[in-house]
Structure formats: C-alpha cells, structure tokens
Design an enzyme around this catalytic site. Structure first.
Site, PDB file in Angstrom:
ATOM      1  N   ARG A 116      57.326  95.690  67.728  1.00 54.44           N
ATOM      2  CA  ARG A 116      58.127  96.835  68.141  1.00 54.44           C
ATOM      3  C   ARG A 116      58.894  96.472  69.422  1.00 54.44           C
ATOM      4  O   ARG A 116      58.453  96.782  70.529  1.00 54.44           O
ATOM      5  CB  ARG A 116      57.230  98.056  68.371  1.00 54.44           C
ATOM      6  CG  ARG A 116      56.427  98.463  67.134  1.00 54.44           C
ATOM      7  CD  ARG A 116      55.598  99.725  67.369  1.00 54.44           C
ATOM      8  NE  ARG A 116      54.546  99.533  68.345  1.00 54.44           N
ATOM      9  CZ  ARG A 116      53.603 100.446  68.626  1.00 54.44           C
ATOM     10  NH1 ARG A 116      53.616 101.612  67.993  1.00 54.44           N
ATOM     11  NH2 ARG A 116      52.679 100.205  69.532  1.00 54.44           N
ATOM     12  N   ASP A 211      51.970  98.130  73.827  1.00 51.10           N
ATOM     13  CA  ASP A 211      53.424  98.082  73.930  1.00 51.10           C
ATOM     14  C   ASP A 211      54.096  99.435  73.701  1.00 51.10           C
ATOM     15  O   ASP A 211      55.295  99.491  73.390  1.00 51.10           O
ATOM     16  CB  ASP A 211      53.986  97.055  72.942  1.00 51.10           C
ATOM     17  CG  ASP A 211      53.687  97.404  71.497  1.00 51.10           C
ATOM     18  OD1 ASP A 211      52.926  98.360  71.258  1.00 51.10           O
ATOM     19  OD2 ASP A 211      54.209  96.715  70.590  1.00 51.10           O
ATOM     20  N   ASP A 212      53.337 100.527  73.858  1.00 47.52           N
ATOM     21  CA  ASP A 212      53.923 101.861  73.701  1.00 47.52           C
ATOM     22  C   ASP A 212      53.436 102.771  74.830  1.00 47.52           C
ATOM     23  O   ASP A 212      53.075 103.915  74.614  1.00 47.52           O
ATOM     24  CB  ASP A 212      53.569 102.456  72.341  1.00 47.52           C
ATOM     25  CG  ASP A 212      52.081 102.462  72.042  1.00 47.52           C
ATOM     26  OD1 ASP A 212      51.294 102.057  72.940  1.00 47.52           O
ATOM     27  OD2 ASP A 212      51.691 102.856  70.941  1.00 47.52           O
ATOM     28  N   ASP A 288      37.744  99.039  69.578  1.00 51.81           N
ATOM     29  CA  ASP A 288      37.537 100.137  70.520  1.00 51.81           C
ATOM     30  C   ASP A 288      36.328 100.988  70.149  1.00 51.81           C
ATOM     31  O   ASP A 288      35.538 101.388  71.010  1.00 51.81           O
ATOM     32  CB  ASP A 288      38.798 100.996  70.636  1.00 51.81           C
ATOM     33  CG  ASP A 288      39.404 101.365  69.298  1.00 51.81           C
ATOM     34  OD1 ASP A 288      38.970 100.815  68.263  1.00 51.81           O
ATOM     35  OD2 ASP A 288      40.319 102.212  69.267  1.00 51.81           O
ATOM     36  N   SER A 319      48.086 103.098  63.770  1.00 44.50           N
ATOM     37  CA  SER A 319      47.295 104.297  63.464  1.00 44.50           C
ATOM     38  C   SER A 319      48.106 105.347  62.722  1.00 44.50           C
ATOM     39  O   SER A 319      47.629 106.450  62.461  1.00 44.50           O
ATOM     40  CB  SER A 319      46.746 104.906  64.759  1.00 44.50           C
ATOM     41  OG  SER A 319      47.813 105.301  65.602  1.00 44.50           O
TER      42      SER A 319
END
Length: 445
Positions: A116, A211-212, A288, A319
């Site tokens: 992205r 990266d978001d 996680d 996700s």
C-alpha cells in the site's frame, strides 16, 4: 767386423735419437698441457678474484642498505608510535561518539509495509513531521514484505529512513481450511524484521508501527518516558500507544496511563531481552493474539494511554476493514504536546499501581441492575458496574458501546479483570470482574 760394429752403432744412435725425439715431444706436450692448465688456473683465479670483489662490493652495499633500513625502521617505529597514538585517540573519540549515540538512542522505529504505497507515504510523512528533531534517538526504518515496486520506490524516495526488504518464496500452508494466507506472511515478516533490528542492527528497543498509522505530537516523548519505566520495572512486557476503547466519546485526559493484562498492539515498543524470549517460539500466524496468551506474557503487563498516540486509518487491509467504522475511525488521536519529561510515572510501577488503581476503584460509586447506562449518566463522579462472567460483560459492554471481545479470558484493555473508560467524559466507568476485588486486594466492598 768393423763394418758390422759401425752398422750396429748407427742403429743404436738412430734408436737413441728416436727415443730422444719422443721424449722431447712428450715433454713438450706435457709442458703445453701444464701451460694450458696454468693459464686456466690463472684465468679462474682472475675470475674468482673479480667475483670476490663483486661479492665484497655487494656485501658492502647490503651492509649500507641494512644500515639505511635500520634507520628507516627506527623512523618508521617512531612514526608508527605517533600514528598509533593518534589512531587510538581517534578510535577513543569515535567510540565515545558511538557510545554517546547509543546512549542517546531510545529505540528504532520500523514501519511494517507490504503493498500500500499511498498508505505508506501518509504514515512516513506523519512520522517525519515529529521525528526529524529527534532522529538520532529514533532511527527510522521501513520493512517491506514482498516486492511491490511502488512501495519500494516510495520508501527509497526518503533519505531520512533505512529500507529493508523481506523476500520469502517459501509456500504458505495454513493449519485450518479457509484461513487467510496473509496472516501467516505477516507473522513471518514480523519475525524477520525484529531479528534484523535486534540482532543485525543491535538495537536495544524497537517501536513497531504499521503502514496505515499517524502519530501524535508527543509520540516520541511518550515512548522515551515509557522506556525509562521499562528499565525499572521488568514486569512490563511492552508499551503501547493504543487504547482499544480510545474512541472520542470514551476518553478525556491525555496524561493518564494504565497498566493492562491485554496486549494492545498498534504502535508498541519492546526490548531485546523480551525478543530473545519470543523469537525462538514465534508463531506461524496471528502473532498478536499469540502475544495475548498467558503462557507467553507470563503475567507481565502492558502500558497503554487513555488517549491514543497513534491513529489507524487503514480501512483496507488484511483484516478486510473489520471493526473499522465502529471502533477505529472514531479513535481520538492526541493533539496536545504533553511534557512527559516532567511527569512522575512511578505510580505505574507494579507494586504501586495495584494500590493506586484499587484506591480509585474503591472510590467509584457502585451501580447495578437494568439500565446501567442511564444510571451512570445520572450520577456525579466515577461509577463501577460488576459483571458475573463473559456473557454478562458482553451484555453490559454492548450497552455502553465499548469493545466486547475477550482473548484468553481477558477483555480488551482490562487490568485485573477491570475495564475502564469515560462515559460521558470526564466520568469514569469501571466494569469490574467477579474476581477483580480479590486480585486488587480490596476487602469489604
């Protein structure tokens, strides 16, 4: 008779003459050979003498060169001694600079990227807005999983960061049908990136971003204060900049921090000593959730803020936008510069925090029964609501609108089974578990 005698005498004279001539010839030959040998010997002696002279001259030259070399060596030894002293001085100064640099470094910051490029640009720009002034403390990295050319081009267009690329051609085999391969690739990428930063680049701490994300103005000061806290308290497994219940309607005070038994993720810092423990057993997928298992964090806890220091804008990702509209989009990103250097965070130390949190909880007014939301709204000050079990918690959390999800028996954001949020701000609501009072050492409630 006389004639015969004369004849015999002549014959004898002839024989003697022949013998004399032969002897003379032999003598001449011998003399010639001796003369030749003598001449050869003289010539050989002459050559030997000439060679001896040359050898003597060479020896003299060599001796002279040896003397010169000894003098050169002496000069070189003196110069070497001076150079060695200079190099040692430079090395010491260079080492001192490196030591000073290491001592001033807080943590490496790594952005985990894949495909992205537009998201990555927004994240990098947000970080550089605040990282430029503290770049020596927080070296910035981008770690790309895969070979998307636009992501690579975007990362390499920034001089302020170091680019790393994870290329893994090993096929992915999911353990259960229908699982997304992406979660397995993400877990591989995380392990590779952490190993690179901790073991190859030798950092003592790493802050992991995705990266978001955008960061708050006090993001770096927050983590510097948290790093000092981690050094003192080894019961802190990681520090996060995220609050799962950090939506605008549930937060108020940007200076409040909490301990939690639930790993928040989404902008978090860990130490190399912790990674030494985690790396050998890192999971194939869902890293996680794996970190949230009791068997992995072993009773250690996490620090989280009330107001988030990161904002997740990633509606589109692995996700598939799960929970984005309800839980991520409304997150409040801190917009004030908190002076963390002046804050006393000792209340977060494990031995102090239990008492600190218990005192706050005891002072909250209990409410129960139906319509707890309405009752909470009509009471001044903090309130507490006790739940019986997971279904009861989910029912109450649904009424308030906070996260209902549990992992390994722990609700999101919970500490000793207690979930705290503001409703409405600045009032705090405590959802209290069936064993929370006991775990906090609260009696007679």
């Amino acid at each position: 008779m006389v004639n015969k005698f004369l004849c015999d005498f002549r014959f004898l004279l002839l024989a003697a003459a022949v013998a004399f001539i032969y002897i003379q010839m032999r003598l001449f030959t011998t003399q010639s050979e001796y003369a030749d040998r003598l001449a050869a010997a003289v010539e050989a002696e002459t050559r030997c003498t000439s060679q001896m002279r040359k050898l003597i001259d060479q020896i003299s030259m060599q001796q002279s060169r040896i003397v010169d070399l000894e003098e050169d060596k002496k000069r070189q030894d003196e110069e070497y001694g001076q150079m060695k002293a200079l190099v040692q001085d430079l090395e010491f100064k260079g080492l001192q600079r490196r030591v000073d640099k290491i001592q001033t470094q807080v943590a490496a910051v790594v952005i985990m990227a894949c495909n992205r490029a537009d998201y990555l640009e927004r994240t990098i720009d947000s970080i550089l807005k605040y990282q430029n002034v503290v770049a020596s403390k927080y070296p910035l990295f981008v770690s790309q999983d895969g070979s998307d050319p636009q992501v690579r081009k975007k990362a390499l267009s920034y001089d302020q960061l170091t680019y790393m690329q994870h290329l893994d051609s090993k096929p992915v085999q999911t353990e259960r049908p229908g699982e997304l391969i992406a979660y397995y690739k993400i877990a591989r990428h995380y392990k590779w990136a952490m190993d690179e930063l901790f073991y190859k680049h030798n950092f003592s701490r790493v802050i992991i971003l995705e990266d978001d994300m955008e960061i708050a103005p006090d993001f770096f000061d927050y983590f510097e204060a948290a790093a000092a806290l981690m050094e003192k308290d080894k019961t802190i497994m990681a520090v996060s900049s995220w609050n799962d219940n950090g939506q605008k309607q549930f937060v108020h005070d940007p200076e409040i921090l909490y301990r939690s038994d639930f790993f928040p993720g989404l902008g978090w810092m860990l130490t190399r000593s912790t990674w030494n423990e985690l790396s050998p057993k890192w999971p194939k997928a869902y890293w996680d959730d794996w970190l949230r298992l009791q068997e992995n964090h072993k009773g250690r806890q996490f620090i989280r803020p009330e107001v988030c220091r990161t904002y997740n804008f990633g509606e589109h990702g692995s996700s598939l936008g799960q929970f984005f509209r309800q839980y991520l989009e409304p997150i409040k990103l801190n917009d004030v510069q908190v002076d963390w250097k002046s804050k006393d965070l000792s209340y977060l130390m494990e031995d102090k925090y239990v008492k600190h949190f218990a005192e706050i909880l005891k002072n909250a007014k209990p409410i129960n029964g139906a319509d707890v939301v309405l009752k909470a709204s009509n009471i001044r000050g903090d309130v507490r609501v006790q739940y019986k079990d997971q279904p009861d918690f989910e029912r109450i959390a649904r009424q308030f609108g906070v996260f209902q999800e549990w992992k390994d028996g722990v609700p999101r954001t919970a500490y000793k089974g207690v979930v705290v949020f503001r409703y409405p701000p600045p009032r705090r609501v405590f959802l209290v578990g069936p064993n929370s009072f006991k775990l906090l050492g609260i009696e007679g409630v």
